[in-house]
Design a protein around this motif. Structure first.
Motif, PDB file in Angstrom:
ATOM      1  N   UNK A  86      57.687   1.769  16.877  1.00 16.17           N
ATOM      2  CA  UNK A  86      56.720   1.767  15.780  1.00 16.17           C
ATOM      3  C   UNK A  86      55.793   2.975  15.884  1.00 16.17           C
ATOM      4  N   UNK A  87      55.412   3.263  17.167  1.00 14.95           N
ATOM      5  CA  UNK A  87      54.505   4.397  17.368  1.00 14.95           C
ATOM      6  C   UNK A  87      55.177   5.692  16.945  1.00 14.95           C
ATOM      7  N   UNK A  88      56.448   5.831  17.372  1.00 12.31           N
ATOM      8  CA  UNK A  88      57.171   7.058  17.036  1.00 12.31           C
ATOM      9  C   UNK A  88      57.281   7.178  15.513  1.00 12.31           C
ATOM     10  N   UNK A  89      57.579   6.034  14.922  1.00 11.17           N
ATOM     11  CA  UNK A  89      57.715   6.014  13.468  1.00 11.17           C
ATOM     12  C   UNK A  89      56.378   6.375  12.817  1.00 11.17           C
ATOM     13  N   UNK A  90      55.312   5.754  13.371  1.00 12.64           N
ATOM     14  CA  UNK A  90      53.975   6.017  12.833  1.00 12.64           C
ATOM     15  C   UNK A  90      53.627   7.487  12.976  1.00 12.64           C
ATOM     16  N   UNK A  91      53.983   8.053  14.116  1.00 12.66           N
ATOM     17  CA  UNK A  91      53.681   9.452  14.375  1.00 12.66           C
ATOM     18  C   UNK A  91      54.386  10.352  13.353  1.00 12.66           C
ATOM     19  N   UNK A  92      55.678   9.995  13.151  1.00  9.77           N
ATOM     20  CA  UNK A  92      56.451  10.803  12.211  1.00  9.77           C
ATOM     21  C   UNK A  92      55.817  10.720  10.817  1.00  9.77           C
ATOM     22  N   UNK A 107      37.777  19.055  18.151  1.00  7.99           N
ATOM     23  CA  UNK A 107      38.411  17.954  18.871  1.00  7.99           C
ATOM     24  C   UNK A 107      38.478  16.734  17.972  1.00  7.99           C
ATOM     25  N   UNK A 108      39.508  15.902  18.259  1.00  6.66           N
ATOM     26  CA  UNK A 108      39.596  14.598  17.614  1.00  6.66           C
ATOM     27  C   UNK A 108      39.203  13.583  18.686  1.00  6.66           C
ATOM     28  N   UNK A 109      38.120  12.859  18.442  1.00  6.05           N
ATOM     29  CA  UNK A 109      37.648  11.926  19.459  1.00  6.05           C
ATOM     30  C   UNK A 109      37.749  10.497  18.929  1.00  6.05           C
ATOM     31  N   UNK A 110      38.323   9.594  19.765  1.00  2.00           N
ATOM     32  CA  UNK A 110      38.506   8.195  19.378  1.00  2.00           C
ATOM     33  C   UNK A 110      37.586   7.314  20.205  1.00  2.00           C
ATOM     34  N   UNK A 111      37.067   6.287  19.576  1.00  2.16           N
ATOM     35  CA  UNK A 111      36.091   5.405  20.240  1.00  2.16           C
ATOM     36  C   UNK A 111      36.576   3.957  20.173  1.00  2.16           C
ATOM     37  N   UNK A 112      36.446   3.256  21.311  1.00  2.00           N
ATOM     38  CA  UNK A 112      36.765   1.810  21.350  1.00  2.00           C
ATOM     39  C   UNK A 112      35.555   1.065  21.873  1.00  2.00           C
ATOM     40  N   UNK A 113      35.360  -0.137  21.333  1.00  6.33           N
ATOM     41  CA  UNK A 113      34.254  -0.944  21.851  1.00  6.33           C
ATOM     42  C   UNK A 113      34.656  -1.617  23.161  1.00  6.33           C
ATOM     43  N   UNK A 114      35.962  -1.594  23.447  1.00  7.68           N
ATOM     44  CA  UNK A 114      36.464  -2.165  24.705  1.00  7.68           C
ATOM     45  C   UNK A 114      36.868  -1.009  25.619  1.00  7.68           C
ATOM     46  N   UNK A 115      37.168  -1.303  26.890  1.00 11.57           N
ATOM     47  CA  UNK A 115      37.656  -0.231  27.750  1.00 11.57           C
ATOM     48  C   UNK A 115      38.924   0.362  27.148  1.00 11.57           C
ATOM     49  N   UNK A 116      39.188   1.632  27.444  1.00 11.30           N
ATOM     50  CA  UNK A 116      40.292   2.372  26.844  1.00 11.30           C
ATOM     51  C   UNK A 116      41.592   1.574  26.937  1.00 11.30           C
ATOM     52  N   UNK A 117      42.178   1.130  25.824  1.00 13.33           N
ATOM     53  CA  UNK A 117      43.340   0.258  25.897  1.00 13.33           C
ATOM     54  C   UNK A 117      44.664   1.019  25.887  1.00 13.33           C
ATOM     55  N   UNK A 118      44.668   2.285  26.282  1.00 11.84           N
ATOM     56  CA  UNK A 118      45.893   3.075  26.142  1.00 11.84           C
ATOM     57  C   UNK A 118      46.539   3.299  27.501  1.00 11.84           C
ATOM     58  N   UNK A 119      47.882   3.221  27.542  1.00 12.24           N
ATOM     59  CA  UNK A 119      48.576   3.564  28.778  1.00 12.24           C
ATOM     60  C   UNK A 119      49.035   5.009  28.699  1.00 12.24           C
ATOM     61  N   UNK A 120      49.783   5.415  29.729  1.00 12.75           N
ATOM     62  CA  UNK A 120      50.228   6.810  29.810  1.00 12.75           C
ATOM     63  C   UNK A 120      51.018   7.235  28.590  1.00 12.75           C
ATOM     64  N   UNK A 121      51.898   6.342  28.130  1.00 17.72           N
ATOM     65  CA  UNK A 121      52.708   6.691  26.953  1.00 17.72           C
ATOM     66  C   UNK A 121      51.816   6.910  25.742  1.00 17.72           C
ATOM     67  N   UNK A 122      50.840   5.989  25.616  1.00 22.81           N
ATOM     68  CA  UNK A 122      49.926   6.102  24.473  1.00 22.81           C
ATOM     69  C   UNK A 122      49.178   7.431  24.510  1.00 22.81           C
ATOM     70  N   UNK A 123      48.765   7.806  25.728  1.00 26.98           N
ATOM     71  CA  UNK A 123      48.007   9.058  25.858  1.00 26.98           C
ATOM     72  C   UNK A 123      48.873  10.247  25.445  1.00 26.98           C
ATOM     73  N   UNK A 124      50.155  10.193  25.896  1.00 30.36           N
ATOM     74  CA  UNK A 124      51.066  11.286  25.534  1.00 30.36           C
ATOM     75  C   UNK A 124      51.220  11.343  24.017  1.00 30.36           C
ATOM     76  N   UNK A 125      51.362  10.127  23.448  1.00 31.73           N
ATOM     77  CA  UNK A 125      51.498  10.031  21.999  1.00 31.73           C
ATOM     78  C   UNK A 125      50.264  10.624  21.300  1.00 31.73           C
ATOM     79  N   UNK A 126      49.094  10.283  21.838  1.00 32.65           N
ATOM     80  CA  UNK A 126      47.841  10.764  21.250  1.00 32.65           C
ATOM     81  C   UNK A 126      47.785  12.293  21.285  1.00 32.65           C
ATOM     82  N   UNK A 127      48.266  12.861  22.428  1.00 36.63           N
ATOM     83  CA  UNK A 127      48.232  14.321  22.541  1.00 36.63           C
ATOM     84  C   UNK A 127      49.120  14.949  21.465  1.00 36.63           C
ATOM     85  N   UNK A 128      50.320  14.330  21.257  1.00 34.64           N
ATOM     86  CA  UNK A 128      51.219  14.860  20.230  1.00 34.64           C
ATOM     87  C   UNK A 128      50.560  14.744  18.849  1.00 34.64           C
ATOM     88  N   UNK A 129      49.940  13.582  18.631  1.00 33.97           N
ATOM     89  CA  UNK A 129      49.276  13.370  17.340  1.00 33.97           C
ATOM     90  C   UNK A 129      48.189  14.423  17.107  1.00 33.97           C
TER      91      UNK A 129
END
Ligand code: ATP
Ligand code: MG
Length: 815
Positions: free
Chosen positions: A146-152, A276-298
Motif C-alpha cells: 500500500x505504501x509503495x502504491x501510495x508513494x507512486x 525541509x518537510x517536517x512531520x509531527x506526531x502527538x505520539x512517539x515516532x511510529x515509523x520503522x526503518x522501512x517507513x523512514x526509507x519510504x519517507x526519504x524517497x517521498x
C-alpha cells in the motif's frame, strides 16, 4: 479472537492478547492490547518485568497465578490492578521472535490455575502466535504494498500539479496520510541562508506557524537542512533535540510542546537544500526503518515536485509579465485613442492583480488632459491632483488615507519620459512627467516587492510607447513644416538617395529643370548637368556623402546653377540646394540699370536746382533792374511831367485850369502806383538798410494788422539770404491777406548761432493739406515756390495749419 476463544475454551472469564511494542534487554513493554471480558478496554501498555520476561520469553513457559497461594509475591503486585482469582500468562512467539503475551484469568471463588490449564493456554498461545505472525506478515506485506502504491500515486499527484501552492498542499496532504502524522510543514530556507520559515503547513496550530523561525543547524528541522539528511526525534519527552526557535524552546521547557515524534526530511534540488518537510506526531515516532526509507524517497519526490512548480511558476510569471508588457506596447503602439488607453488600463489592472485601474496623462504644459479608467469612475481634477501629489520617483504603495474611496490598498507609479538636458531657461533636469498609473484593490495587503517591480516595468513600457508616439507626431509636424518650406522655396531643392537617384524635387526645381531633363523623380542627379560640369557635381556629391558639405557650379541647359550639397540621414542621402545664377545675373543687371537711371535723375535734379538758382537770381536781377528803371526813369519822367503840368495850370484859368489840375492828380496817383510797384519788386530799403527794416515795411504795408518781433543777436546776413527771407515773408503775408481772414499776424525773426528762423503766424481760418494740394494742382504754386526757395538755400520749411486754429510757417535757413 484469540483472547475470546482462550477465555471461552478454558472456562476463564477474562482474557487479553498484548503485543510487544518494545523489547529491551530483560524486559518488554506492550503496545496494542486486545481484550475480552473486561469492563473497560485497556489504555496504555503493560510493562513486563525481568522475572516474568525470563520465564515467558527466554524459557517459553507459562506462568500460573493463584491469589491464595501467590499472595505477596512480585507477581501478585504486578497483577494487583487486574486482581484475578487465578490467572495464566503464556508467551506469544513465532519464528523465535517474542510477539507478546496471552493472559487469561477468573475470579470464581476457589478458582485455581492448574498445570493442565497452563499447558492448554500455552498450546493455544502457540497456535495463536502462528496466526498472529501470519496476520502480521500479511499486514506488513499489505502495508508495504500500500505504501509503495501510495508513494507512486503521491509521485504522480505531485508531478501532476505545476502550481506551487497546489503542489505544497498536495505534498503536505500525502505526507500526513502516508505516514499517519498529525501535522506537517514545508520549511523554506530564507535568502540569508541561516534561517528557515514555514512556507506552508497542515494541521499545525496557527500560532506555531507564525512564531516558528528555525535556525539552520539547530533543532530537528534545522539539523535536517544543515546535514542534508533526515533527522528523527522519536520522543521529545525523553530525548533532547533542543528547539531551533525560541518559541519551540519555550514550549519544550514548559512541557507544553504538542508533539512527541518529529521527523524532518531535507528537500533537495540540484542547487542544494532549499528547505525541509517536517512531520509531527502527538505520539512517539511510529515509523520503522522501512517507513523512514519510504519517507526519504517521498521527500526527494516532493523536493523535485516543489522545485518544478517553483520553476514553472517563475516561468509562468515571467511569461505573464512579458505578455502584459507586449500587449501594452501593442495596444498603445497602434494608436493612442481613448479606446486604446482604456484597453491599456484594463490590461495593466489585470497584470498587476488589481481590481480597479487608472491611467492619467499630462499635456505639454503638465496639465492632466486625458484619463482612462477600468472599473472606476473618472476621478475629478482635484482627486487627480491629490493622487499626483503622492507620486515619487518610482512605484509606491499608498496608505489607506491617500487612495481613492473604497479601496483598501493602492499602488501609484509615475510615467516618466526620457531624461532631458537642462534647457537654457534652467529647467530642472530629470525626466519629464508624462502622467501616472493608479491601481487599487479592496484588500488591505500592500502590494509586494514583486508587484512594485512589475508595475515599474509596465510604466516604463507605457512611457516609452507614449514618448515614441509623441516624438513621431512631432517629427511628422516638423517634416510637414520643412516640406512646406521646400515647396514654397525659390531655390531649387532636390534630395537623392545613396546612389544619387532623385527622391524629392521641389516645385521650383521641377519648373526650371523638368522642361530640359524630363521628370525628376527617379532621375539620376549626377547625369543632369552638361558633360563639362558633370565631374564637378560628382566630386561634390561624393564629398557631401562622406564629409559635411560641399558646393559646385554646374550648367544644366542654359542655366548656370550654384549647388550646395549636404549629407542627410547619416550620409545615406544628399540634399542639394541650387540657385539659378543666370537669373541672379539678370537681377544684378536690372539693379545696375535702375541704379544708373537713379543717378541720372539725381544729377538732373542737381542741374534743375542749379538752373532754378540761376533763374531766381536772374529773376531778382531783372526785378531790381525794372524796379530801378521804374523808380529812376519812369517815376522821374512822371514827376517832371507833373511839374510841367503844374506850371501849365498856373498859366491857365477857368475850365482848362481845372482839367490841368485833374491831369496833375492822375499823374500823382500814377507816380504813387509806380513807386509802390517798384518797391514791391525790390524795396531799396532791403539793399540800403537790411532785412529788419524791410520786414518792418512789409508789416506796415500789409492789410492785416501785422507786428514784427525779433529775438537773438541781430545781425546782417548775406544779401542772398536776406533777399530770400524777405521774399518768403512777402509771399507768406500775401497769403495771410488773401486767404486767412485773420485779425492779426506776426513776423518773428530769431537769430541763433549758425541759423536764422523766420516765422509768419496768423490767427485766421487755417487750411488743410488737401486744400493746398488742390490749389497747387490748379496752378497756384505759392507754397510750393516757398518750399523750393528754402530748399535751394539749404533750409527747411514747416507748415502748421488746421482749420480754425490759424497758420504758422516756420523757415529755418543757414546764415
Ligand atoms: N495764411 C493762410 N491762411 C489760410 N489759408 C491759406 C494761408 N496760406 C495759404 N492758404 C491756402 O493755401 C492755398 C495755397 O496757397 P498758395 O500760396 O500756394 O496759392 P494761392 O495763394 O492761392 O495762389 P498764388 O500764391 O499762386 O497766388 C491758398 O489758396 C489758401 O487756400
Ligand atoms: Mg499765395
Amino acid at each position: 479472537m484469540t483472547a475470546q476463544s482462550a477465555a471461552l475454551a478454558l472456562g476463564f472469564h477474562r482474557a487479553f492478547v498484548a503485543l510487544f511494542s518494545e523489547l529491551r534487554e530483560g524486559g518488554a513493554r506492550t503496545g496494542e492490547v486486545f481484550t475480552h471480558g473486561f469492563a473497560e478496554p485497556f489504555s496504555g501498555g503493560i510493562g513486563v518485568g525481568p522475572v516474568t520476561f525470563e520465564t515467558l520469553v527466554r524459557r517459553g513457559e507459562a506462568i500460573r497465578f493463584e491469589r491464595g497461594r501467590d499472595a505477596g509475591t512480585p507477581l501478585a503486585r504486578g497483577l494487583a490492578e487486574l486482581n484475578p482469582g487465578a490467572a495464566v500468562i503464556a508467551p506469544l512467539s513465532a519464528r523465535g521472535q517474542a510477539l507478546g503475551l496471552l493472559y487469561v484469568d477468573t475470579n470464581a471463588p476457589g478458582a485455581s490455575a492448574s498445570e493442565d490449564d497452563a499447558r492448554l493456554v500455552l498450546a493455544l498461545a502457540e497456535q495463536a502466535s502462528l496466526a498472529i505472525d501470519n496476520a502480521r506478515l500479511y499486514g506488513i506485506e499489505t502495508r508495504k504494498r500500500a505504501a509503495a502504491e501510495a508513494l507512486r500515486e503521491a509521485g504522480e499527484a505531485l508531478a501532476g500539479s505545476l502550481h506551487l501552492s497546489d503542489t505544497l498542499e498536495r505534498v503536505l496532504e500525502r505526507a500526513v496520510t502516508l505516514f499517519r502524522a498529525d501535522a506537517a510543514a514545508v520549511y523554506e530556507r530564507q535568502p540569508d541562508g541561516r534561517t528557515v520559515n514555514i512556507r506552508s503547513a497542515l494541521g499545525l496550530p496557527s500560532e506555531y506557524m507564525l512564531r516558528v523561525r528555525a535556525k539552520v543547524g539547530v533543532g530537528v528541522t534545522g539539523r535536517a537542512i544543515a546535514e542534508c539528511a533526515p533527522v528523527a526525534a522519536r520522543d521529545l519527552n525523553t530525548e533532547h533535540y533542543g528547539g531551533s526557535s525560541r518559541y519551540t524552546r519555550q514550549l519544550l521547557a514548559a512541557g507544553r510542546y504538542p508533539y512527541r515524534g518529529v521527523l524532518s526530511l531535507p528537500l533537495i534540488t540540484r542547487a542544494g537544500v532549499f528547505g525541509a518537510l517536517t512531520l509531527y506526531w502527538e505520539v512517539p515516532l511510529p515509523l520503522d526503518g522501512d517507513d523512514l526509507a519510504l519517507a526519504a524517497v517521498f521527500a526527494s519526490q516532493a523536493g523535485l515536485a516543489i522545485e518544478n512548480a517553483r520553476l514553472y511558476e517563475e516561468e509562468l510569471r515571467r511569461e505573464n509579465e512579458a505578455a502584459a508588457l507586449l500587449s501594452v506596447a501593442r495596444v498603445l503602439g497602434e494608436n493612442q485613442s481613448d479606446a486604446a488607453l482604456g484597453d491599456t488600463a484594463r490590461l495593466v489592472t489585470h497584470a498587476l492583480n488589481a481590481a480597479r485601474g487608472l491611467i492619467a496623462l499630462t499635456d505639454e504644459r503638465g496639465e492632466f488632459s486625458r484619463c482612462a479608467t477600468y472599473n472606476l469612475h473618472v476621478p475629478s481634477r482635484a482627486d487627480l491632483q491629490a493622487l499626483a501629489a503622492q507620486l515619487g520617483r518610482g512605484p509606491r504603495a499608498l496608505t489607506r488615507r491617500h487612495t481613492l474611496p473604497v479601496a483598501g490598498s493602492a499602488l501609484i507609479v509615475p510615467l516618466l519620459g526620457p531624461d532631458r538636458a537642462p534647457g537654457p531657461d534652467h529647467e530642472p533636469p530629470g525626466p519629464p512627467l508624462l502622467g501616472f498609473l493608479y491601481l487599487d484593490d479592496p484588500g488591505t495587503a500592500p502590494p509586494g516587492e514583486h508587484l512594485l517591480h512589475l508595475s515599474r516595468s509596465i510604466a516604463d513600457q507605457i512611457a516609452q510607447t507614449l514618448t515614441r508616439e509623441r516624438l513621431l507626431s512631432a517629427l511628422a509636424r516638423e517634416e510637414a513644416r520643412y516640406r512646406q518650406l521646400a515647396e514654397g522655396a525659390h531655390d531649387l531643392i532636390i534630395s537623392t538617395d545613396d546612389r544619387g537617384v532623385v527622391t524629392y524635387a521641389n516645385p521650383a526645381a521641377r519648373a526650371l529643370l523638368e522642361p530640359l531633363t524630363g521628370p525628376l523623380d527617379g532621375a539620376d542627379l549626377l547625369t543632369l548637368p552638361t558633360p563639362e560640369t558633370r565631374g564637378a557635381l560628382n566630386a561634390a556629391w561624393h564629398l557631401a556623402r562622406t564629409q559635411s558639405g560641399s558646393r559646385a557650379d554646374i550648367q544644366v541647359g542654359p542655366y548656370r546653377l550654384e549647388v550646395r550639397l549636404s549629407p542627410v540621414d547619416g550620409g545615406r542621402g544628399v540634399l542639394t540646394v541650387s540657385r539659378d545664377l543666370s537669373e541672379l545675373q539678370t537681377l544684378a543687371d536690372e539693379i545696375a540699370r535702375r541704379g544708373q537711371a537713379l543717378e541720372a535723375a539725381a544729377s538732373r535734379t542737381v542741374e534743375m536746382r542749379a538752373f532754378l538758382t540761376l533763374f531766381t537770381q536772374a529773376q531778382e536781377e531783372e526785378r531790381r533792374r525794372i524796379s530801378r528803371e521804374l523808380h529812376d526813369d519812369t517815376a522821374q519822367v512822371l514827376t517832371a511831367t507833373t511839374r510841367r503840368v503844374a506850371r501849365l495850370a498856373r498859366d491857365l484859368s477857368g475850365e482848362q485850369r481845372e482839367r490841368a489840375n485833374d491831369i496833375q492828380q492822375d499823374l500823382n496817383a500814377a507816380i504813387d502806383g509806380v513807386r509802390r510797384f517798384a518797391r514791391n519788386l525790390r524795396p531799396s530799403v532791403l539793399d540800403d538798410l537790411g532785412l529788419l527794416p524791410a520786414l518792418e515795411w512789409l508789416a506796415s504795408a500789409a492789410s492785416t494788422l501785422t507786428r514784427l518781433e525779433v529775438s537773438g543777436q541781430e545781425r546782417r546776413l548775406n544779401p542772398a539770404t536776406e533777399l530770400t527771407l524777405f521774399r518768403l515773408a512777402q509771399e507768406a503775408l500775401n497769403n495771410v491777406d488773401k486767404h486767412a481772414r485773420a485779425s492779426t499776424a506776426a513776423i518773428r525773426v530769431a537769430f541763433d548761432g549758425a541759423h536764422v528762423r523766420l516765422a509768419i503766424t496768423d490767427d485766421g481760418q487755417g487750411f488743410t493739406p488737401d486744400q493746398a494740394q488742390q490749389r497747387a494742382e490748379a496752378g497756384h504754386l505759392g507754397l510750393i515756390g516757398l518750399r523750393e526757395r528754402v530748399t535751394l538755400t539749404g533750409g527747411t520749411l514747416e507748415v502748421e495749419s488746421s482749420p480754425g486754429t490759424g497758420t504758422t510757417l516756420v523757415f529755418t535757413l543757414p546764415g
